[in-house]
Design a protein around this motif. Sequence first.
Motif, short mmCIF file in Angstrom:
data_model
loop_
_atom_site.label_atom_id
_atom_site.label_comp_id
_atom_site.label_asym_id
_atom_site.label_seq_id
_atom_site.Cartn_x
_atom_site.Cartn_y
_atom_site.Cartn_z
N ASN A 122 0.86 -1.19 0.00
CA ASN A 122 0.00 0.00 0.00
C ASN A 122 0.89 1.23 0.00
OD1 ASN A 122 -1.71 2.18 0.66
ND2 ASN A 122 -3.10 0.85 1.79
N THR A 123 0.95 1.92 -1.12
CA THR A 123 1.86 3.07 -1.25
C THR A 123 1.45 4.26 -0.40
OG1 THR A 123 0.63 3.57 -3.29
CG2 THR A 123 2.77 2.50 -3.53
N LEU A 161 3.21 13.02 -8.19
CA LEU A 161 1.81 13.42 -8.19
C LEU A 161 1.01 12.66 -7.14
CD1 LEU A 161 1.20 13.59 -12.06
CD2 LEU A 161 1.49 15.52 -10.50
N GLY A 162 1.33 11.39 -6.97
CA GLY A 162 0.60 10.58 -6.01
C GLY A 162 0.77 11.03 -4.57
N TYR A 163 1.87 11.68 -4.28
CA TYR A 163 2.10 12.18 -2.93
C TYR A 163 1.81 13.67 -2.80
CZ TYR A 163 3.86 7.78 -1.21
OH TYR A 163 3.95 6.47 -0.80
N ALA A 188 -1.40 9.51 -1.38
CA ALA A 188 -1.15 9.76 0.04
C ALA A 188 -2.43 9.77 0.85
CB ALA A 188 -0.41 11.08 0.20
N ASP A 189 -3.57 10.10 0.23
CA ASP A 189 -4.84 10.13 0.94
C ASP A 189 -5.50 8.75 1.04
OD1 ASP A 189 -5.73 9.70 -1.64
OD2 ASP A 189 -6.85 11.57 -1.81
N GLY A 190 -4.83 7.72 0.53
CA GLY A 190 -5.35 6.37 0.63
C GLY A 190 -6.29 5.96 -0.49
#
Length: 458
Positions: A179-180, A219-221, A310-312
């Motif tokens: 899970n990143t 972007l994902g973080y 980052a927000d799951g």
Amino acid sequence: MRTRSAALAAVAVTAAAVLLAGCSSGSGGGSGSSSTPPSFGTKASGTLNAWGFNSPDEVGTSRLAYAKKKLDGVDIKIDQTAFDAQKFTTRVASGNVPDVVQMDANLVATYAAQGLIMPLDKCFSAHDVDPSSYYYPSVNDDVTYKGQIYAVPQFYQPPAIILNKKVMDAAGVTPAQINTSKPDELIAAAKKMYKASGGNPTTLGFNPVASGQPGLWILGYGGRLTDANGKPTLDDPKNEKGLEVLKKITDAQGGYAKIKSFSDSFDMFGADNEFAKNQVGAEIDNQWYVNVLAPYASKLDITAVPFYAADGKPFTVANGQGFVIPTAAKNKDAACAWAVDLTSPGAWDAAGAARAAKIAKTPGAFNTGLFTGIPSVDKKLRAQYVKPSGNEGFDQTIATFYDIVGDGKSFGASPAGQQINTELQNVISSVLLGKSSPADALKKAQASAQRAYQQATK
């Protein structure tokens, strides 16, 4: 191998893009992005010179045949080689440009800002297509610059994480641990699966494909690569988090240099691929890689999970190509019609049928789906052709990519798009090798990307 070749291509394209700035200075420079979109007619005739479709498979040839039939009476001539920026530069300078060109989406805004390709708003409207509701938003955004659309998109390859159950089960790791959005848990799981011999990796617990997916991590973080106008924003402090996580992941598995050397040796397209040889426990891959693995399904035990932001929440990014029409094209009406026909629901129906026919003739093969950039088409082709394969893991993997395709985010259309990609490679290398802090590397990258942006928009 995939990342090394991509980086070399990026450097070549960036150099050519700078040359293009000079070529365009006598014809209005960056005025193309603010000009009134040209009108297009629907009665195509004459000769169409196209450039694209390097070594097309059955998906490409079936669509080409469909478009040729739709444009009965048009003499279609195709240069079936891969896009080359130096070659495009030469043809633009000589005035001998094709009528339509296939290129990666991240190049589109560069040429749009130079005034070298046409806005296609009226091309779409002439053929009763509304891009804003037709394509996935991220796909549309990737080829839209200053409120105008400059390419007819095709394909959309979202990345997700493919899991190797053999490696995971042996280490006692579950899919929920990959899970990143929970880096500490992810790193702990990666360390449990990681194996080395003589200090060199023999199994990567988690291959983040850092040099191949840097934008996904940033972007994902919560980071951003450009602002709303396409100006580079590489020095945004929010871009540091993803790099910090990547550094921890690579340091926990022998370090970036050893990981890259090991992963570059993978037989990615062969029977001895990294999943077959248990060289990875989990790896970020684009959707097309499922099709590469499918012939070896009986020997593999895979499943998949999304990349989590980052927000799951599940997160992915747009990644594809498009057709552009050079400003100096001699037959823009035929170019417009051809590009729209090639990417129409009818063309994708033909492609789906051709792919299904090939699979039916291949023992043990099964359909992993087509990802076209058009939600309605993807849904239809999935329902028609993607059936249970008898391999639960592969079926779940295929389903994961379909589940995330609507969660995509655009990298951002920028006149400095290719330079941004090149600078991201430099940042990854500098930070993960411990040569620079994320903040310092991003500051340096921003300066270079900003120069490219200013050159492209002056």
